[in-house]
Design an enzyme around this catalytic site. Structure first.
Site, PDB file in Angstrom:
ATOM      1  N   GLU A 183      14.077 123.153  45.851  1.00 55.11           N
ATOM      2  CA  GLU A 183      12.831 123.361  45.092  1.00 55.11           C
ATOM      3  C   GLU A 183      12.730 122.385  43.930  1.00 55.11           C
ATOM      4  O   GLU A 183      11.650 121.867  43.633  1.00 55.11           O
ATOM      5  CB  GLU A 183      12.760 124.808  44.587  1.00 55.11           C
ATOM      6  CG  GLU A 183      11.427 125.207  43.962  1.00 55.11           C
ATOM      7  CD  GLU A 183      11.369 124.989  42.447  1.00 55.11           C
ATOM      8  OE1 GLU A 183      10.283 125.150  41.870  1.00 55.11           O
ATOM      9  OE2 GLU A 183      12.413 124.657  41.854  1.00 55.11           O
ATOM     10  N   ASP A 221      10.095 133.800  41.038  1.00 49.03           N
ATOM     11  CA  ASP A 221      10.633 132.656  40.295  1.00 49.03           C
ATOM     12  C   ASP A 221      10.613 132.955  38.804  1.00 49.03           C
ATOM     13  O   ASP A 221       9.748 133.681  38.301  1.00 49.03           O
ATOM     14  CB  ASP A 221       9.803 131.394  40.580  1.00 49.03           C
ATOM     15  CG  ASP A 221      10.606 130.108  40.418  1.00 49.03           C
ATOM     16  OD1 ASP A 221      11.746 130.175  39.924  1.00 49.03           O
ATOM     17  OD2 ASP A 221      10.096 129.030  40.771  1.00 49.03           O
TER      18      ASP A 221
END
Length: 351
Positions: A183, A221
């Site tokens: 990511e 997240d």
């Protein structure tokens, strides 16, 4: 993930339970089932049972003790964390696939591995819970909120609700976890240097017609800092966002949300006036692993706080940054949401 450089934010006050309808003129039977899907609110007895189970976050601490290290793609620590997650989910009886691929980065050509875990690999539809497990290339950066805590929450829920999830082994709709790799950007966030795993997996699954099986992707997240504030970012999933807000409200009314001063060992159950889930929609794009799926018409619920935690992308994003009261509360909210979405027990609702 990256915050937009220039914000163009539209805030809309929404009534709880509002939900938009897809504009597709022709949808598959799976899409119809997804659009017509409604939660089933757990009964009082199961509510307390789930509250007690999900209030035990011993597994969160255990997972963090293994993965709260620098875990940059291509390093031994990264391989160690990947292997730990794979074995952990396999030991719970989930089917685990490792999606491996190579990609060019500004530093070198590297191998990435997305981890996909399913309760029932033969299900027709999936509620998908996702996060990333790599950490940013930065000295002394272990990424507690970014995103070790989301990994730990997902794994803790899989552990504490193992008995509840047994009913999903032969169900038409089941639960899927994705631990995305790559990511973080290696040099500077841009279209090529970021979300490596999500880009590759979304492309692969589109070609294989696997994306249609995803009812809803909930991306976690930057969780674990004190007092996060969440907003609904997408009209297509506002109804599900407000379902989470409703669960938080029910837990709060029952005095089962916990609070303590940050880094204090004293935790108290009490009613909370200020919720995490705000009664607003914000039209704003945050770059994160959901983007390649969103662009392919997968419905997204992005559980990321706005504003970001103060420790974001700093060496201070370590164990000391974690508020375990907030982690406990989110563990309860997300866990109960999964049960209500997947109709594990309970009575129906008209949400």
């Amino acid at each position: 993930m990256e915050f937009p450089g220039i914000w163009t934010i539209c805030i809309i006050i929404c009534a709880f339970g509002c939900r938009s309808v897809s504009n597709f003129q022709h949808v598959s039977s799976l899409r119809v089932a997804q659009q017509n899907h409604r939660p089933k609110v757990v009964d009082q007895q199961q509510f307390w049972e789930l509250n007690n189970k999900l209030g035990d976050i011993e597994a969160v601490h255990n997972v963090l003790s293994k993965i709260l290290v620098e875990r940059v793609v291509g390093t031994p620590n990264h391989a160690m964390v990947r292997e730990y997650i794979v074995n952990y989910m396999k030991n719970l009886g989930w089917t685990v696939d490792e999606h491996e691929f190579f990609d060019d980065t500004p530093l070198d050509r590297l191998k990435f591995t997305n981890i996909i875990a399913k309760v029932n690999p033969n299900a027709k539809r999936y509620l998908t819970l996702a996060c990333h497990y790599d950490s940013k290339l930065m000295e002394n950066f272990v990424g507690a909120t970014d995103s070790a805590v989301p990994c730990a929450i997902m794994m803790n829920i899989a552990t504490t609700l193992k008995e509840q999830f047994k009913s999903l082994h032969d169900s038409e709709i089941s639960l899927q976890y994705i631990f995305f790799d790559g990511e973080e950007a290696f040099v500077e966030w841009n279209a090529k240097d970021s979300i490596y795993g999500a880009r590759q997996l979304a492309k692969k699954w589109q070609a294989e017609h696997e994306l249609d099986k995803i009812d809803l992707m909930i991306l976690l997240d930057l969780l674990g800092a004190p007092k996060p504030t969440f907003y609904s970012y997408f009209p297509e999933t506002e109804g599900w966002y407000y379902q989470m807000a409703d669960i938080e409200s029910r837990l709060g009314a029952a005095g089962q949300l916990v609070e303590h001063a940050h880094n204090s060992a004293t935790i108290q159950h009490q009613k909370r006036n200020q919720g995490y889930f705000q009664p607003y929609s914000i039209r704003m794009q945050i770059e994160d692993d959901h983007i390649p799926f969103l662009r392919r018409d997968v419905r997204i619920l992005h559980l990321i706080p706005t504003p970001f935690p103060e420790v974001w992308h700093t060496p201070s994003d370590d164990l000391r940054a974690i508020d375990f009261a907030a982690v406990t509360n989110l563990n309860k909210i997300i866990g109960i949401f999964l049960c209500e979405y997947l109709h594990i027990g309970s009575a129906s609702t008209d949400h």
